[in-house]
Design a protein around this motif. Structure first.
Motif, PDB file in Angstrom:
ATOM      1  N   GLY A  60     -15.856 -73.710 -31.582  1.00  0.00           N
ATOM      2  CA  GLY A  60     -16.986 -72.796 -31.461  1.00  0.00           C
ATOM      3  C   GLY A  60     -16.601 -71.386 -31.052  1.00  0.00           C
ATOM      4  O   GLY A  60     -17.385 -70.453 -31.206  1.00  0.00           O
ATOM      5  N   ARG A  61     -15.383 -71.204 -30.531  1.00  0.00           N
ATOM      6  CA  ARG A  61     -14.931 -69.865 -30.132  1.00  0.00           C
ATOM      7  C   ARG A  61     -14.472 -69.039 -31.333  1.00  0.00           C
ATOM      8  O   ARG A  61     -14.293 -67.829 -31.228  1.00  0.00           O
ATOM      9  N   THR A  62     -14.271 -69.690 -32.467  1.00  0.00           N
ATOM     10  CA  THR A  62     -13.824 -68.996 -33.674  1.00  0.00           C
ATOM     11  C   THR A  62     -15.030 -68.360 -34.359  1.00  0.00           C
ATOM     12  O   THR A  62     -16.081 -68.985 -34.469  1.00  0.00           O
ATOM     13  N   THR A  63     -14.848 -67.133 -34.841  1.00  0.00           N
ATOM     14  CA  THR A  63     -15.971 -66.473 -35.517  1.00  0.00           C
ATOM     15  C   THR A  63     -16.296 -67.195 -36.824  1.00  0.00           C
ATOM     16  O   THR A  63     -15.411 -67.774 -37.474  1.00  0.00           O
ATOM     17  N   GLU A  64     -17.548 -67.169 -37.176  1.00  0.00           N
ATOM     18  CA  GLU A  64     -17.989 -67.815 -38.416  1.00  0.00           C
ATOM     19  C   GLU A  64     -17.322 -67.176 -39.631  1.00  0.00           C
ATOM     20  O   GLU A  64     -16.965 -67.866 -40.587  1.00  0.00           O
ATOM     21  N   GLN A  65     -17.114 -65.862 -39.585  1.00  0.00           N
ATOM     22  CA  GLN A  65     -16.464 -65.173 -40.706  1.00  0.00           C
ATOM     23  C   GLN A  65     -15.042 -65.669 -40.904  1.00  0.00           C
ATOM     24  O   GLN A  65     -14.608 -65.874 -42.032  1.00  0.00           O
ATOM     25  N   ARG A  66     -14.320 -65.879 -39.824  1.00  0.00           N
ATOM     26  CA  ARG A  66     -12.933 -66.371 -39.927  1.00  0.00           C
ATOM     27  C   ARG A  66     -12.910 -67.780 -40.488  1.00  0.00           C
ATOM     28  O   ARG A  66     -12.104 -68.114 -41.353  1.00  0.00           O
ATOM     29  N   TRP A  67     -13.795 -68.631 -39.978  1.00  0.00           N
ATOM     30  CA  TRP A  67     -13.890 -70.012 -40.442  1.00  0.00           C
ATOM     31  C   TRP A  67     -14.223 -70.030 -41.939  1.00  0.00           C
ATOM     32  O   TRP A  67     -13.600 -70.756 -42.710  1.00  0.00           O
ATOM     33  N   ASP A  68     -15.217 -69.234 -42.344  1.00  0.00           N
ATOM     34  CA  ASP A  68     -15.613 -69.183 -43.756  1.00  0.00           C
ATOM     35  C   ASP A  68     -14.475 -68.688 -44.642  1.00  0.00           C
ATOM     36  O   ASP A  68     -14.297 -69.168 -45.760  1.00  0.00           O
ATOM     37  N   TRP A  69     -13.700 -67.718 -44.170  1.00  0.00           N
ATOM     38  CA  TRP A  69     -12.582 -67.188 -44.957  1.00  0.00           C
ATOM     39  C   TRP A  69     -11.564 -68.284 -45.224  1.00  0.00           C
ATOM     40  O   TRP A  69     -11.104 -68.458 -46.352  1.00  0.00           O
ATOM     41  N   VAL A  70     -11.221 -69.046 -44.189  1.00  0.00           N
ATOM     42  CA  VAL A  70     -10.246 -70.133 -44.359  1.00  0.00           C
ATOM     43  C   VAL A  70     -10.802 -71.200 -45.286  1.00  0.00           C
ATOM     44  O   VAL A  70     -10.133 -71.655 -46.215  1.00  0.00           O
ATOM     45  N   LEU A  71     -12.059 -71.600 -45.079  1.00  0.00           N
ATOM     46  CA  LEU A  71     -12.650 -72.651 -45.912  1.00  0.00           C
ATOM     47  C   LEU A  71     -12.775 -72.228 -47.374  1.00  0.00           C
ATOM     48  O   LEU A  71     -12.718 -73.076 -48.269  1.00  0.00           O
ATOM     49  N   SER A  72     -12.904 -70.934 -47.620  1.00  0.00           N
ATOM     50  CA  SER A  72     -13.031 -70.468 -49.008  1.00  0.00           C
ATOM     51  C   SER A  72     -11.729 -70.623 -49.781  1.00  0.00           C
ATOM     52  O   SER A  72     -11.714 -70.552 -50.998  1.00  0.00           O
ATOM     53  N   ARG A  73     -10.632 -70.847 -49.078  1.00  0.00           N
ATOM     54  CA  ARG A  73      -9.330 -70.950 -49.723  1.00  0.00           C
ATOM     55  C   ARG A  73      -8.778 -72.368 -49.774  1.00  0.00           C
ATOM     56  O   ARG A  73      -7.683 -72.587 -50.244  1.00  0.00           O
ATOM     57  N   LEU A  74      -9.543 -73.318 -49.292  1.00  0.00           N
ATOM     58  CA  LEU A  74      -9.063 -74.691 -49.376  1.00  0.00           C
ATOM     59  C   LEU A  74     -10.091 -75.583 -50.048  1.00  0.00           C
ATOM     60  O   LEU A  74     -11.241 -75.217 -50.207  1.00  0.00           O
ATOM     61  N   LYS A  75      -9.622 -76.729 -50.450  1.00  0.00           N
ATOM     62  CA  LYS A  75     -10.476 -77.699 -51.117  1.00  0.00           C
ATOM     63  C   LYS A  75     -10.725 -78.844 -50.136  1.00  0.00           C
ATOM     64  O   LYS A  75      -9.793 -79.360 -49.527  1.00  0.00           O
ATOM     65  N   VAL A  76     -11.992 -79.200 -49.985  1.00  0.00           N
ATOM     66  CA  VAL A  76     -12.327 -80.336 -49.133  1.00  0.00           C
ATOM     67  C   VAL A  76     -12.323 -81.570 -50.018  1.00  0.00           C
ATOM     68  O   VAL A  76     -13.037 -81.637 -51.022  1.00  0.00           O
ATOM     69  N   ALA A  77     -11.478 -82.534 -49.658  1.00  0.00           N
ATOM     70  CA  ALA A  77     -11.320 -83.748 -50.460  1.00  0.00           C
ATOM     71  C   ALA A  77     -12.635 -84.528 -50.500  1.00  0.00           C
ATOM     72  O   ALA A  77     -13.331 -84.635 -49.496  1.00  0.00           O
ATOM     73  N   ASP A  78     -12.938 -85.054 -51.646  1.00  0.00           N
ATOM     74  CA  ASP A  78     -14.136 -85.878 -51.825  1.00  0.00           C
ATOM     75  C   ASP A  78     -13.783 -87.319 -51.470  1.00  0.00           C
ATOM     76  O   ASP A  78     -12.956 -87.942 -52.135  1.00  0.00           O
ATOM     77  N   ILE A  79     -14.383 -87.804 -50.425  1.00  0.00           N
ATOM     78  CA  ILE A  79     -14.170 -89.213 -50.082  1.00  0.00           C
ATOM     79  C   ILE A  79     -15.512 -89.910 -50.237  1.00  0.00           C
ATOM     80  O   ILE A  79     -16.241 -90.133 -49.279  1.00  0.00           O
ATOM     81  N   GLY A  80     -15.824 -90.214 -51.472  1.00  0.00           N
ATOM     82  CA  GLY A  80     -17.102 -90.809 -51.812  1.00  0.00           C
ATOM     83  C   GLY A  80     -17.251 -92.229 -51.288  1.00  0.00           C
ATOM     84  O   GLY A  80     -16.344 -92.811 -50.700  1.00  0.00           O
ATOM     85  N   LYS A  81     -18.401 -92.762 -51.507  1.00  0.00           N
ATOM     86  CA  LYS A  81     -18.720 -94.108 -51.057  1.00  0.00           C
ATOM     87  C   LYS A  81     -17.716 -95.101 -51.645  1.00  0.00           C
ATOM     88  O   LYS A  81     -17.386 -95.060 -52.821  1.00  0.00           O
ATOM     89  N   GLY A  82     -17.239 -95.987 -50.819  1.00  0.00           N
ATOM     90  CA  GLY A  82     -16.299 -96.996 -51.277  1.00  0.00           C
ATOM     91  C   GLY A  82     -14.847 -96.579 -51.175  1.00  0.00           C
ATOM     92  O   GLY A  82     -13.964 -97.372 -51.424  1.00  0.00           O
ATOM     93  N   ARG A  83     -14.581 -95.348 -50.791  1.00  0.00           N
ATOM     94  CA  ARG A  83     -13.183 -94.905 -50.704  1.00  0.00           C
ATOM     95  C   ARG A  83     -12.639 -95.002 -49.289  1.00  0.00           C
ATOM     96  O   ARG A  83     -11.449 -95.034 -49.092  1.00  0.00           O
ATOM     97  N   GLY A  84     -13.510 -95.028 -48.305  1.00  0.00           N
ATOM     98  CA  GLY A  84     -13.056 -95.114 -46.926  1.00  0.00           C
ATOM     99  C   GLY A  84     -12.923 -96.556 -46.487  1.00  0.00           C
ATOM    100  O   GLY A  84     -13.177 -97.496 -47.260  1.00  0.00           O
ATOM    101  N   PRO A  85     -12.510 -96.748 -45.257  1.00  0.00           N
ATOM    102  CA  PRO A  85     -12.393 -98.114 -44.754  1.00  0.00           C
ATOM    103  C   PRO A  85     -13.762 -98.762 -44.670  1.00  0.00           C
ATOM    104  O   PRO A  85     -14.767 -98.071 -44.471  1.00  0.00           O
TER     105      PRO A  85
END
Length: 92
Positions: A60-85
């Motif tokens: 929560g101490r990280t600015t939202e702009q910094r967090w958004d900048w990092v997230l804009s450059r990575l891919k969040v893996a899709d772990i759909g139903k049935g893929r997790g334990p």
């Protein structure tokens, strides 16, 4: 048989999978992590993290702009139903 003139020479795609520590470092501006994110922005690599990694790394101490900048450059893996334990069995 392929024509040599039409072949595109591409560098192999690199994939970096971030855990929560690496993602935290990226958000805090670690030079190595920023270099990986720059490769992703240029299309030379793919940087991936799981949804749970995002939850673990959030600060929560990280600015939202910094967090958004990092997230804009990575891919969040899709772990759909049935893929997790499997979850606990329903009460019966």
């Amino acid at each position: 048989m392929t024509k040599r003139g039409t072949e595109q020479r591409r560098r192999p795609l690199r994939v970096f999978v971030l855990d929560c520590e690496a993602l935290s470092l990226a958000v805090r501006g670690d030079r190595k992590m920023i270099a990986w994110l720059d490769l992703a922005a240029r299309g030379e690599a793919e940087v991936v993290a799981s949804p749970m990694t995002l939850v673990e790394a959030y600060d929560g101490r990280t600015t939202e702009q910094r967090w958004d900048w990092v997230l804009s450059r990575l891919k969040v893996a899709d772990i759909g139903k049935g893929r997790g334990p499997p979850g606990p069995a329903p009460p019966g």
